[in-house]
Design a protein around this motif. Structure first.
Motif, PDB file in Angstrom:
ATOM      1  N   ILE A   4      -3.359   0.425 -23.115  1.00  0.00           N
ATOM      2  CA  ILE A   4      -2.968   0.646 -22.423  1.00  0.00           C
ATOM      3  C   ILE A   4      -2.903   1.841 -21.264  1.00  0.00           C
ATOM      4  O   ILE A   4      -3.553   2.346 -21.915  1.00  0.00           O
ATOM      5  N   SER A   5      -1.778   1.846 -20.264  1.00  0.00           N
ATOM      6  CA  SER A   5      -2.199   2.990 -19.390  1.00  0.00           C
ATOM      7  C   SER A   5      -1.157   2.740 -19.039  1.00  0.00           C
ATOM      8  O   SER A   5      -0.153   2.485 -18.199  1.00  0.00           O
ATOM      9  N   LEU A   6      -1.013   4.736 -18.321  1.00  0.00           N
ATOM     10  CA  LEU A   6       0.397   5.518 -18.332  1.00  0.00           C
ATOM     11  C   LEU A   6       0.691   5.351 -17.482  1.00  0.00           C
ATOM     12  O   LEU A   6      -0.349   5.687 -15.691  1.00  0.00           O
ATOM     13  N   ALA A  20       4.464   2.605 -19.916  1.00  0.00           N
ATOM     14  CA  ALA A  20       3.343   2.106 -20.380  1.00  0.00           C
ATOM     15  C   ALA A  20       2.300   0.614 -19.933  1.00  0.00           C
ATOM     16  O   ALA A  20       3.732  -0.388 -19.883  1.00  0.00           O
ATOM     17  N   GLU A  21       1.817   0.034 -19.608  1.00  0.00           N
ATOM     18  CA  GLU A  21       1.201  -0.957 -19.362  1.00  0.00           C
ATOM     19  C   GLU A  21      -0.229  -1.696 -19.954  1.00  0.00           C
ATOM     20  O   GLU A  21      -0.905  -0.206 -19.996  1.00  0.00           O
ATOM     21  N   ALA A  22       0.013  -2.724 -20.371  1.00  0.00           N
ATOM     22  CA  ALA A  22      -1.296  -3.289 -21.294  1.00  0.00           C
ATOM     23  C   ALA A  22      -0.833  -4.597 -20.758  1.00  0.00           C
ATOM     24  O   ALA A  22      -0.340  -5.445 -20.267  1.00  0.00           O
ATOM     25  N   GLY A  23      -1.936  -5.228 -20.462  1.00  0.00           N
ATOM     26  CA  GLY A  23      -2.528  -7.046 -20.572  1.00  0.00           C
ATOM     27  C   GLY A  23      -2.447  -6.979 -18.775  1.00  0.00           C
ATOM     28  O   GLY A  23      -1.922  -5.577 -17.949  1.00  0.00           O
ATOM     29  N   TYR A  24      -2.683  -8.348 -18.449  1.00  0.00           N
ATOM     30  CA  TYR A  24      -3.123  -8.517 -17.118  1.00  0.00           C
ATOM     31  C   TYR A  24      -3.470 -10.230 -17.394  1.00  0.00           C
ATOM     32  O   TYR A  24      -3.724 -10.458 -17.479  1.00  0.00           O
ATOM     33  N   LEU A  46       1.868  -3.391 -27.548  1.00  0.00           N
ATOM     34  CA  LEU A  46       1.312  -3.070 -26.304  1.00  0.00           C
ATOM     35  C   LEU A  46       0.144  -2.990 -27.325  1.00  0.00           C
ATOM     36  O   LEU A  46      -1.021  -3.510 -26.316  1.00  0.00           O
ATOM     37  N   ARG A  47      -0.566  -2.861 -27.788  1.00  0.00           N
ATOM     38  CA  ARG A  47      -2.162  -2.106 -28.815  1.00  0.00           C
ATOM     39  C   ARG A  47      -2.564  -4.292 -28.667  1.00  0.00           C
ATOM     40  O   ARG A  47      -3.394  -3.774 -29.080  1.00  0.00           O
TER      41      ARG A  47
END
Length: 278
Positions: A4-6, A20-24, A46-47
């Motif tokens: 997870i990126s903030l 929060a961002e997760a995945g690409y 998100l996890r």
């Protein structure tokens, strides 16, 4: 577990919302939290995001570490912020996932911007609130709040949110997030929800819609969810037996599985629009 990126999203109107961002690279999915929550409400989801989904969870105005304007806390205000958020982070089209009262701005956007929304998922979302017997007492309690908001008030409110086990530390985290919300945000947000014509916000939704509800939800009866199904053509209900109001806290793996299946049917990977980070 997914990383997870903030990040922060500066909106056109001058507000800055953390998210929060997760995945690409997968289908963009934007999670919309409820009154007094923050992006942390969706940390369990998100996890667990698979590579087919690209998750975004903004913290709404007045909540968590987001900017706190003096006014502007009606459902339409949160919906406008949501559209601005899509623009700011470069999401052309997404699936919206709204939890509890967060499903109200989510469905407003789904109805008013169908070109931007591939699908709508409502997790324990009310069709209406003013008709619920508990709302009169809650409004009275919220109207009596002053800063700092008492921890006992939040603990009492949260005590009825789940019926089973949740991840260790999650309830404490959400208590801390709720205590960040100023009294005036509690008041104005709840007033906005109670004074708006919430059933009217169900009209005109044409995007594919999935409704997920726990049958031990102490706030929302089955009849309330039926109102949503009757209003949104083609909407589908999945009932989680033995689960309370916040289904994604109790059953995150199952919610993810249902979300993956929904996304595969409505917005296969890559078809929901590009997303970029500012």
């Amino acid at each position: 577990m997914t990383t997870i990126s903030l990040r922060t999203a500066p909106l056109r109107g001058g507000l800055t919302l953390p998210y929060a961002e997760a995945g690409y690279g997968g289908t963009p999915v934007v999670f919309v939290h409820a009154l007094a929550d923050s992006w942390w409400s969706f940390e369990p989801l998100l996890r667990r995001l698979p590579v087919s989904l690209h998750g975004y969870a903004p913290t709404q105005r007045g909540h968590g570490d987001a900017d706190r304007p003096a006014e502007g806390y009606g459902p339409e205000d949160f919906a406008a912020d949501l559209v601005d958020f899509l623009d700011t982070v470069g999401i052309d089209r997404a699936i919206l996932v709204g939890s509890s009262s967060g499903g109200v701005p989510a469905r407003i956007v789904a109805g008013s911007h169908p070109d931007r929304i591939a699908g709508l998922v409502l997790l324990g979302t009310p069709a209406a609130l003013a008709d619920k017997p508990a709302m009169a007492g809650l409004r009275e309690a919220v109207d009596g709040l002053s800063d700092p908001v008492p921890r006992a008030f939040v603990e009492d409110l949260m005590s009825g949110m789940v019926a089973g086990q949740v991840a260790p530390g999650l309830i404490e985290t959400m208590l801390e997030q709720s205590l960040k919300v100023p009294a005036h945000v509690w008041k104005e947000t709840l007033h906005g929800l109670l004074e708006a014509d919430l059933p009217a916000t169900l009209a005109g939704i044409l995007v594919p819609t999935l409704v997920i509800w726990g049958d031990q939800d102490g706030f929302l009866p089955r009849s309330d969810q039926q109102t949503i199904l009757d209003a949104i053509h083609g909407a589908r209900l999945i009932t989680y037996e033995g689960v309370g109001h916040v289904v994604h806290w109790e059953q995150p793996e199952r919610v993810i599985a249902d979300l993956v299946e929904f996304a595969a049917r409505t917005a296969p990977a890559g078809s929901a629009g590009a997303a970029g980070t500012p």
